[in-house]
Enzyme design. Sequence first.
Site, mmCIF file in Angstrom:
data_model
loop_
_atom_site.group_PDB
_atom_site.id
_atom_site.type_symbol
_atom_site.label_atom_id
_atom_site.label_comp_id
_atom_site.label_asym_id
_atom_site.label_seq_id
_atom_site.Cartn_x
_atom_site.Cartn_y
_atom_site.Cartn_z
ATOM 1 N N ASP A 37 0.827 -1.215 0.000
ATOM 2 C CA ASP A 37 0.000 0.000 0.000
ATOM 3 C C ASP A 37 0.861 1.265 0.000
ATOM 4 O OD1 ASP A 37 -2.142 -1.638 0.031
ATOM 5 O OD2 ASP A 37 -2.752 -1.202 2.100
ATOM 6 N N ALA A 38 1.978 1.215 0.721
ATOM 7 C CA ALA A 38 2.816 2.409 0.815
ATOM 8 C C ALA A 38 3.349 2.805 -0.563
ATOM 9 C CB ALA A 38 3.971 2.166 1.776
ATOM 10 N N TYR A 84 1.781 2.150 -3.426
ATOM 11 C CA TYR A 84 0.606 2.701 -4.108
ATOM 12 C C TYR A 84 0.420 4.172 -3.704
ATOM 13 C CZ TYR A 84 -4.251 3.381 -5.494
ATOM 14 O OH TYR A 84 -5.401 3.865 -6.059
ATOM 15 N N ASP A 85 0.494 4.409 -2.381
ATOM 16 C CA ASP A 85 0.290 5.772 -1.876
ATOM 17 C C ASP A 85 1.352 6.726 -2.432
ATOM 18 O OD1 ASP A 85 -1.946 4.992 -0.460
ATOM 19 O OD2 ASP A 85 -0.867 4.667 1.420
ATOM 20 N N SER A 119 -14.338 7.710 -0.984
ATOM 21 C CA SER A 119 -13.091 7.307 -0.344
ATOM 22 C C SER A 119 -12.762 8.350 0.739
ATOM 23 C CB SER A 119 -12.011 7.256 -1.420
ATOM 24 O OG SER A 119 -10.794 6.875 -0.870
ATOM 25 N N LEU A 120 -11.525 8.433 1.160
ATOM 26 C CA LEU A 120 -11.117 9.438 2.146
ATOM 27 C C LEU A 120 -9.826 10.085 1.679
ATOM 28 C CD1 LEU A 120 -11.554 7.328 5.425
ATOM 29 C CD2 LEU A 120 -12.891 9.359 4.840
ATOM 30 N N GLU A 179 -11.785 7.303 14.918
ATOM 31 C CA GLU A 179 -12.052 5.868 14.762
ATOM 32 C C GLU A 179 -10.829 5.179 14.174
ATOM 33 O OE1 GLU A 179 -15.562 5.686 12.199
ATOM 34 O OE2 GLU A 179 -16.375 7.447 13.190
ATOM 35 N N LYS A 193 -8.840 3.074 11.559
ATOM 36 C CA LYS A 193 -9.113 2.849 10.138
ATOM 37 C C LYS A 193 -8.948 1.358 9.869
ATOM 38 C CE LYS A 193 -8.193 4.395 5.504
ATOM 39 N NZ LYS A 193 -7.844 3.096 4.950
HETATM 40 P P1 NAD Z 1 -8.831 4.393 1.926
HETATM 41 O O1 NAD Z 1 -8.735 2.959 2.299
HETATM 42 O O2 NAD Z 1 -7.625 5.212 2.087
HETATM 43 O O3 NAD Z 1 -10.032 5.088 2.736
HETATM 44 C C1 NAD Z 1 -11.425 4.871 2.505
HETATM 45 C C2 NAD Z 1 -11.914 3.601 3.082
HETATM 46 O O4 NAD Z 1 -11.536 3.482 4.443
HETATM 47 C C3 NAD Z 1 -13.418 3.476 3.130
HETATM 48 O O5 NAD Z 1 -13.964 3.120 1.889
HETATM 49 C C4 NAD Z 1 -13.600 2.417 4.161
HETATM 50 O O6 NAD Z 1 -13.620 1.159 3.531
HETATM 51 C C5 NAD Z 1 -12.346 2.484 4.994
HETATM 52 N N1 NAD Z 1 -12.560 2.735 6.430
HETATM 53 C C6 NAD Z 1 -12.008 1.985 7.417
HETATM 54 N N2 NAD Z 1 -12.359 2.420 8.612
HETATM 55 C C7 NAD Z 1 -13.186 3.478 8.416
HETATM 56 C C8 NAD Z 1 -13.895 4.338 9.291
HETATM 57 N N3 NAD Z 1 -13.808 4.212 10.616
HETATM 58 N N4 NAD Z 1 -14.644 5.307 8.738
HETATM 59 C C9 NAD Z 1 -14.732 5.472 7.409
HETATM 60 N N5 NAD Z 1 -14.078 4.673 6.516
HETATM 61 C C10 NAD Z 1 -13.314 3.694 7.023
HETATM 62 O O7 NAD Z 1 -9.316 4.578 0.503
HETATM 63 P P2 NAD Z 1 -9.646 3.541 -0.614
HETATM 64 O O8 NAD Z 1 -10.101 4.402 -1.720
HETATM 65 O O9 NAD Z 1 -10.515 2.454 -0.143
HETATM 66 O O10 NAD Z 1 -8.283 2.866 -0.946
HETATM 67 C C11 NAD Z 1 -7.125 3.554 -1.192
HETATM 68 C C12 NAD Z 1 -6.056 2.872 -0.383
HETATM 69 O O11 NAD Z 1 -6.087 1.470 -0.629
HETATM 70 C C13 NAD Z 1 -4.704 3.359 -0.811
HETATM 71 O O12 NAD Z 1 -4.304 4.451 -0.038
HETATM 72 C C14 NAD Z 1 -3.861 2.134 -0.574
HETATM 73 O O13 NAD Z 1 -3.438 2.128 0.779
HETATM 74 C C15 NAD Z 1 -4.810 0.989 -0.810
HETATM 75 N N6 NAD Z 1 -4.663 0.449 -2.193
HETATM 76 C C16 NAD Z 1 -3.614 -0.361 -2.402
HETATM 77 C C17 NAD Z 1 -3.407 -0.896 -3.663
HETATM 78 C C18 NAD Z 1 -2.232 -1.792 -3.868
HETATM 79 O O14 NAD Z 1 -2.005 -2.194 -5.014
HETATM 80 N N7 NAD Z 1 -1.507 -2.164 -2.831
HETATM 81 C C19 NAD Z 1 -4.279 -0.582 -4.717
HETATM 82 C C20 NAD Z 1 -5.358 0.255 -4.462
HETATM 83 C C21 NAD Z 1 -5.540 0.772 -3.194
#
Ligand code: NAD
Length: 332
Positions: free
Chosen positions: A33-34, A36-37, A82-83, A114, A116
């Site tokens: 994930d890092a 990706y970020d 998303s966030l 909360e 995550k």
């Molecule tokens: P995100 O995971 O950064 O944040 C949004 C998500 O957080 C929400 O959809 C929800 O599922 C979750 N969440 C968990 N606890 C929560 C809470 N208490 N309140 C609200 N939401 C909560 O965003 P995203 O769009 O789901 O994913 C992006 C992230 O996923 C990237 O930053 C990366 O870390 C990971 N990612 C990794 C890859 C990879 O290839 N490794 C690919 C895509 C995404």
Amino acid sequence: MSETISKQINELRQQLESYNYQYYVLDQPTVPDAEYDRVMRALIELETQHPDYLTPDSPSQKVGGAALSKFEQVTHQVPMLSLDNAFDEAEFNAFNRRIKERLLHNDELDFCCEPKLDGLAVSILYRDGVLVQAATRGDGQVGENITENVKTIRNIPLRLRGDNIPAELEVRGEVFMDKAGFARLNETAAKRDEKTFANPRNAAAGSLRQLDPKITAKRPLMFYAYSMGVVQGAELADTHYAQLQQLKDWGLPMCPQTKRVTGASAAYQYYEAIMAERDALLYEIDGVVIKVDNKPFQEQLGFVARAPRWAIAFKFPAQEELTQLLDVEFQV
Ligand code: NAD
């Protein structure tokens, strides 16, 4: 010059599209994930410096992946977003400043803090207190119908309890696998010479998106509610934290580490406390989510393309980057 920028932007977008497909559609991440970020940040930085190149179909403007066609599709009445992220204290303080300026509010804000949870977002619909539909986030507009699978998750009530149950209630939250369940699942898979999962998020996503609910039923999935979507026929509290209490009263499980605080420094202390507790928690987290607690303030702040302005995912430093990568390589 501009050709170089455009080429760079296109390369980053293609890279992210490919990571998204592996992660959201196939449930098989190929990079940590890092990483990706990092690529996402590089893209956002270039797009901010060169706004002429920003297009609505950029991965920086979109949510998640596409809904798999093997499932029936569900259109979300309220998009599932998303966030935005903060990666350090300065970025978190900038978030706090930004929202206070926008609200023209000089006093400290109340925040609901909360963990995550590292799973996947689902929407669960109750009509007259009965669970009638559940869906994944998908691309934020259209998700996958996973009703029968969600019904097998043990801490999700099939019927709400308590008083003043809404005629229609859409609950949103995270489906995840706790650390012990994940370890057991991989142990059993390894013994049977079956494929193991890269991490609990990957295991939860793969388990939930099964065509046969009997397989999902055997997986140790859990759910914590963290917000509401469409609600009809009920008086709702005017703070996010109090709304979570309402969900709890109706029988929905809530993360016990959720806490309401006043001011950005108290929210930062929460972040540090949860980071210190991280290894001892029963489930994986990758940061905390800090949300403006006051609902009218949330409405005033509104949304940008892919995220609300009133919340931020404050991510932990990527300490397990290497192990995650090794795990992923092991799985492929
Ligand atoms: P995100 O995971 O950064 O944040 C949004 C998500 O957080 C929400 O959809 C929800 O599922 C979750 N969440 C968990 N606890 C929560 C809470 N208490 N309140 C609200 N939401 C909560 O965003 P995203 O769009 O789901 O994913 C992006 C992230 O996923 C990237 O930053 C990366 O870390 C990971 N990612 C990794 C890859 C990879 O290839 N490794 C690919 C895509 C995404």
